[in-house]
Design a protein around this motif. Structure first.
Motif, PDB file in Angstrom:
ATOM      1  N   SER A  85     -54.150  76.406 -39.954  1.00 35.78           N
ATOM      2  CA  SER A  85     -55.508  76.245 -39.415  1.00 35.78           C
ATOM      3  C   SER A  85     -56.257  75.125 -40.122  1.00 35.78           C
ATOM      4  O   SER A  85     -57.181  74.534 -39.560  1.00 35.78           O
ATOM      5  N   LEU A  86     -55.837  74.821 -41.354  1.00 33.85           N
ATOM      6  CA  LEU A  86     -56.458  73.737 -42.129  1.00 33.85           C
ATOM      7  C   LEU A  86     -55.641  72.448 -42.059  1.00 33.85           C
ATOM      8  O   LEU A  86     -55.957  71.475 -42.758  1.00 33.85           O
ATOM      9  N   ASP A  87     -54.572  72.464 -41.250  1.00 35.00           N
ATOM     10  CA  ASP A  87     -53.678  71.310 -41.104  1.00 35.00           C
ATOM     11  C   ASP A  87     -53.152  70.848 -42.456  1.00 35.00           C
ATOM     12  O   ASP A  87     -53.051  69.647 -42.723  1.00 35.00           O
ATOM     13  N   ARG A  88     -52.806  71.824 -43.303  1.00 32.09           N
ATOM     14  CA  ARG A  88     -52.276  71.481 -44.621  1.00 32.09           C
ATOM     15  C   ARG A  88     -50.833  71.017 -44.485  1.00 32.09           C
ATOM     16  O   ARG A  88     -50.111  71.409 -43.570  1.00 32.09           O
ATOM     17  N   LYS A  89     -50.415  70.191 -45.434  1.00 33.06           N
ATOM     18  CA  LYS A  89     -49.072  69.625 -45.389  1.00 33.06           C
ATOM     19  C   LYS A  89     -48.337  69.929 -46.698  1.00 33.06           C
ATOM     20  O   LYS A  89     -47.671  69.073 -47.274  1.00 33.06           O
ATOM     21  N   THR A  90     -48.465  71.158 -47.180  1.00 31.60           N
ATOM     22  CA  THR A  90     -47.797  71.548 -48.421  1.00 31.60           C
ATOM     23  C   THR A  90     -46.288  71.584 -48.213  1.00 31.60           C
ATOM     24  O   THR A  90     -45.802  71.860 -47.110  1.00 31.60           O
ATOM     25  N   THR A  91     -45.559  71.339 -49.297  1.00 28.06           N
ATOM     26  CA  THR A  91     -44.098  71.387 -49.225  1.00 28.06           C
ATOM     27  C   THR A  91     -43.631  72.767 -48.771  1.00 28.06           C
ATOM     28  O   THR A  91     -42.687  72.898 -47.987  1.00 28.06           O
ATOM     29  N   ALA A  92     -44.306  73.816 -49.255  1.00 32.49           N
ATOM     30  CA  ALA A  92     -43.911  75.182 -48.902  1.00 32.49           C
ATOM     31  C   ALA A  92     -44.017  75.409 -47.403  1.00 32.49           C
ATOM     32  O   ALA A  92     -43.102  75.963 -46.770  1.00 32.49           O
ATOM     33  N   LEU A  93     -45.118  74.996 -46.816  1.00 35.35           N
ATOM     34  CA  LEU A  93     -45.315  75.174 -45.375  1.00 35.35           C
ATOM     35  C   LEU A  93     -44.324  74.327 -44.586  1.00 35.35           C
ATOM     36  O   LEU A  93     -43.681  74.796 -43.643  1.00 35.35           O
ATOM     37  N   LYS A  94     -44.184  73.052 -44.958  1.00 36.89           N
ATOM     38  CA  LYS A  94     -43.306  72.139 -44.218  1.00 36.89           C
ATOM     39  C   LYS A  94     -41.853  72.606 -44.273  1.00 36.89           C
ATOM     40  O   LYS A  94     -41.103  72.454 -43.310  1.00 36.89           O
ATOM     41  N   GLN A  95     -41.457  73.201 -45.424  1.00 41.48           N
ATOM     42  CA  GLN A  95     -40.068  73.647 -45.551  1.00 41.48           C
ATOM     43  C   GLN A  95     -39.780  74.811 -44.611  1.00 41.48           C
ATOM     44  O   GLN A  95     -38.760  74.821 -43.905  1.00 41.48           O
ATOM     45  N   LEU A  96     -40.675  75.802 -44.568  1.00 36.23           N
ATOM     46  CA  LEU A  96     -40.473  76.924 -43.651  1.00 36.23           C
ATOM     47  C   LEU A  96     -40.502  76.440 -42.205  1.00 36.23           C
ATOM     48  O   LEU A  96     -39.648  76.825 -41.387  1.00 36.23           O
ATOM     49  N   GLN A  97     -41.471  75.591 -41.862  1.00 39.14           N
ATOM     50  CA  GLN A  97     -41.548  75.063 -40.499  1.00 39.14           C
ATOM     51  C   GLN A  97     -40.255  74.350 -40.124  1.00 39.14           C
ATOM     52  O   GLN A  97     -39.719  74.537 -39.023  1.00 39.14           O
ATOM     53  N   GLY A  98     -39.737  73.527 -41.027  1.00 39.85           N
ATOM     54  CA  GLY A  98     -38.513  72.776 -40.763  1.00 39.85           C
ATOM     55  C   GLY A  98     -37.339  73.691 -40.458  1.00 39.85           C
ATOM     56  O   GLY A  98     -36.550  73.436 -39.536  1.00 39.85           O
ATOM     57  N   VAL A 112     -33.668  49.256 -36.784  1.00 40.84           N
ATOM     58  CA  VAL A 112     -34.749  50.144 -36.354  1.00 40.84           C
ATOM     59  C   VAL A 112     -34.820  51.345 -37.299  1.00 40.84           C
ATOM     60  O   VAL A 112     -33.808  52.011 -37.546  1.00 40.84           O
ATOM     61  N   TYR A 113     -36.019  51.607 -37.822  1.00 41.25           N
ATOM     62  CA  TYR A 113     -36.233  52.693 -38.778  1.00 41.25           C
ATOM     63  C   TYR A 113     -37.403  53.568 -38.331  1.00 41.25           C
ATOM     64  O   TYR A 113     -38.273  53.115 -37.581  1.00 41.25           O
ATOM     65  N   ILE A 114     -37.414  54.802 -38.837  1.00 38.54           N
ATOM     66  CA  ILE A 114     -38.507  55.745 -38.581  1.00 38.54           C
ATOM     67  C   ILE A 114     -39.298  55.965 -39.875  1.00 38.54           C
ATOM     68  O   ILE A 114     -38.709  56.095 -40.954  1.00 38.54           O
ATOM     69  N   TYR A 115     -40.635  56.025 -39.749  1.00 44.36           N
ATOM     70  CA  TYR A 115     -41.506  56.379 -40.881  1.00 44.36           C
ATOM     71  C   TYR A 115     -42.548  57.360 -40.367  1.00 44.36           C
ATOM     72  O   TYR A 115     -43.410  56.983 -39.571  1.00 44.36           O
ATOM     73  N   SER A 116     -42.444  58.613 -40.799  1.00 39.48           N
ATOM     74  CA  SER A 116     -43.332  59.652 -40.297  1.00 39.48           C
ATOM     75  C   SER A 116     -43.775  60.562 -41.427  1.00 39.48           C
ATOM     76  O   SER A 116     -43.067  60.719 -42.431  1.00 39.48           O
ATOM     77  N   SER A 117     -44.934  61.202 -41.261  1.00 41.32           N
ATOM     78  CA  SER A 117     -45.388  62.172 -42.254  1.00 41.32           C
ATOM     79  C   SER A 117     -44.572  63.459 -42.164  1.00 41.32           C
ATOM     80  O   SER A 117     -44.534  64.246 -43.112  1.00 41.32           O
ATOM     81  N   GLY A 118     -43.901  63.684 -41.038  1.00 39.60           N
ATOM     82  CA  GLY A 118     -42.967  64.799 -40.939  1.00 39.60           C
ATOM     83  C   GLY A 118     -41.738  64.538 -41.793  1.00 39.60           C
ATOM     84  O   GLY A 118     -41.335  63.389 -41.985  1.00 39.60           O
ATOM     85  N   SER A 119     -41.137  65.598 -42.316  1.00 41.56           N
ATOM     86  CA  SER A 119     -39.983  65.427 -43.196  1.00 41.56           C
ATOM     87  C   SER A 119     -38.830  64.731 -42.475  1.00 41.56           C
ATOM     88  O   SER A 119     -38.742  64.762 -41.244  1.00 41.56           O
ATOM     89  N   HIS A 157     -34.384  56.633 -42.103  1.00 35.46           N
ATOM     90  CA  HIS A 157     -35.595  57.434 -41.932  1.00 35.46           C
ATOM     91  C   HIS A 157     -36.386  57.458 -43.238  1.00 35.46           C
ATOM     92  O   HIS A 157     -35.805  57.547 -44.329  1.00 35.46           O
ATOM     93  N   PHE A 158     -37.705  57.418 -43.110  1.00 34.57           N
ATOM     94  CA  PHE A 158     -38.597  57.532 -44.266  1.00 34.57           C
ATOM     95  C   PHE A 158     -39.671  58.571 -43.968  1.00 34.57           C
ATOM     96  O   PHE A 158     -40.168  58.657 -42.840  1.00 34.57           O
ATOM     97  N   ASP A 159     -40.024  59.366 -44.989  1.00 34.07           N
ATOM     98  CA  ASP A 159     -41.166  60.271 -44.872  1.00 34.07           C
ATOM     99  C   ASP A 159     -42.115  59.990 -46.034  1.00 34.07           C
ATOM    100  O   ASP A 159     -41.979  58.967 -46.722  1.00 34.07           O
ATOM    101  N   THR A 160     -43.054  60.886 -46.281  1.00 40.67           N
ATOM    102  CA  THR A 160     -44.079  60.588 -47.288  1.00 40.67           C
ATOM    103  C   THR A 160     -43.561  60.684 -48.719  1.00 40.67           C
ATOM    104  O   THR A 160     -44.313  60.425 -49.655  1.00 40.67           O
ATOM    105  N   LYS A 161     -42.289  61.009 -48.901  1.00 37.76           N
ATOM    106  CA  LYS A 161     -41.718  60.923 -50.250  1.00 37.76           C
ATOM    107  C   LYS A 161     -41.715  59.469 -50.728  1.00 37.76           C
ATOM    108  O   LYS A 161     -41.736  59.205 -51.925  1.00 37.76           O
ATOM    109  N   ILE A 162     -41.677  58.523 -49.801  1.00 42.01           N
ATOM    110  CA  ILE A 162     -41.724  57.102 -50.186  1.00 42.01           C
ATOM    111  C   ILE A 162     -43.162  56.688 -50.455  1.00 42.01           C
ATOM    112  O   ILE A 162     -43.417  55.622 -51.023  1.00 42.01           O
ATOM    113  N   GLY A 163     -44.107  57.528 -50.039  1.00 36.47           N
ATOM    114  CA  GLY A 163     -45.534  57.249 -50.240  1.00 36.47           C
ATOM    115  C   GLY A 163     -46.335  57.560 -48.991  1.00 36.47           C
ATOM    116  O   GLY A 163     -45.786  57.640 -47.890  1.00 36.47           O
TER     117      GLY A 163
END
Length: 261
Positions: A102-115, A149-156, A179-185
């Protein structure tokens, strides 16, 4: 918008996903609701599995860190109290996930379960990643012209590969060189684009970045990366200044590669 010539020094095209290759509505109306509607059933079905317990452990740790936040939802520890207590803990995890979302949080814990939930849904065919129709034919042409061609997304990266591996266009992972996600920044920091260029093995001005978010476009430009802003149905509107400043495309077919002549 017409045709947008790609600068001659560009050797790689970097793509955002949401609002660029994929409708924003897919994320908002399919992916996220799937989690909300199915998280309790998923936890019940997989609770005893090691992966699920790792996911829950991360969520409990995150809940402890969040305990001072207004409205935070705690997750109690289990004490082996039987079925009733298990249901109470599962419900607390469900409530915590709903609160974070509901807060659109992007915590590792939430993203891991969602993934992990999305992985199961993609694999069983419950979900297919939506891709705009112009995307695949255009990328094939770019690759034939020698473009990377590369992908860069906030999704894992895992979530990215699921979307393109189980897409409405079939498994199209072969179209991407990486592929790149926010681990690169973060996508709104210019240093992220310099790191991507270094990882690819080129200069930032050898890259063209396509995104629907002007803050990301601005950060990429600061790193000397070429940028085009993508106009798609459902994307946030642009100001008149943004429309006059940025190169705009409404379809990948509008990119004109010098090497394709």
């Amino acid at each position: 918008m017409g045709v947008l010539p790609v600068p001659a020094e560009v050797r790689a095209i970097l793509l955002d996903i949401e609002g660029t290759t994929t409708p924003i509505s897919f994320v908002q109306e399919t992916l996220f609701p799937y989690i909300k509607d199915n998280v309790k059933e998923y936890l019940r079905a997989h609770w005893e599995e090691e992966e699920c317990q790792r996911d829950v452990g991360l969520l409990k740790k995150q809940a402890q860190e969040d305990s001072t936040l207004a409205g935070a939802v705690p997750i109690p520890l289990e004490s082996g109290g039987g079925e009733e207590e298990l249901e109470r803990v599962i419900q607390a995890v469900v409530d915590n996930v709903h609160w974070q979302m509901s807060l659109d949080r992007k915590t590792t814990a939430l993203k891991q379960l969602q993934g992990h939930m999305w992985r199961a849904a993609y694999a069983t065919g419950l979900i297919k990643g939506e891709i705009f129709k112009d995307v695949v034919p255009a990328i094939r042409k770019w690759r034939e012209a020698g473009m990377k061609v590369y992908i860069y997304s906030s999704g894992s990266i895992e979530a990215q590969k699921l979307l393109f591996g189980y897409s409405t266009e079939g498994d199209i992972l072969e179209l991407f060189d990486g592929h790149f996600d926010t681990k690169i920044g973060p996508k709104v920091e210019s240093e992220s684009y310099r790191r991507i260029a270094a990882s690819i093995g080129c200069a930032p001005n050898n890259i063209l970045f396509l995104t629907d978010v002007t803050r990301e476009a601005n950060a990429a430009e600061e790193a000397d990366t070429h940028v085009a802003v993508v106009i798609r149905p459902g994307n946030a509107g642009l100001t008149d200044d943004e429309k006059s400043y940025y190169s705009l495309i409404s379809s990948f077919t509008e990119l004109f590669l010098p090497s394709s002549t």
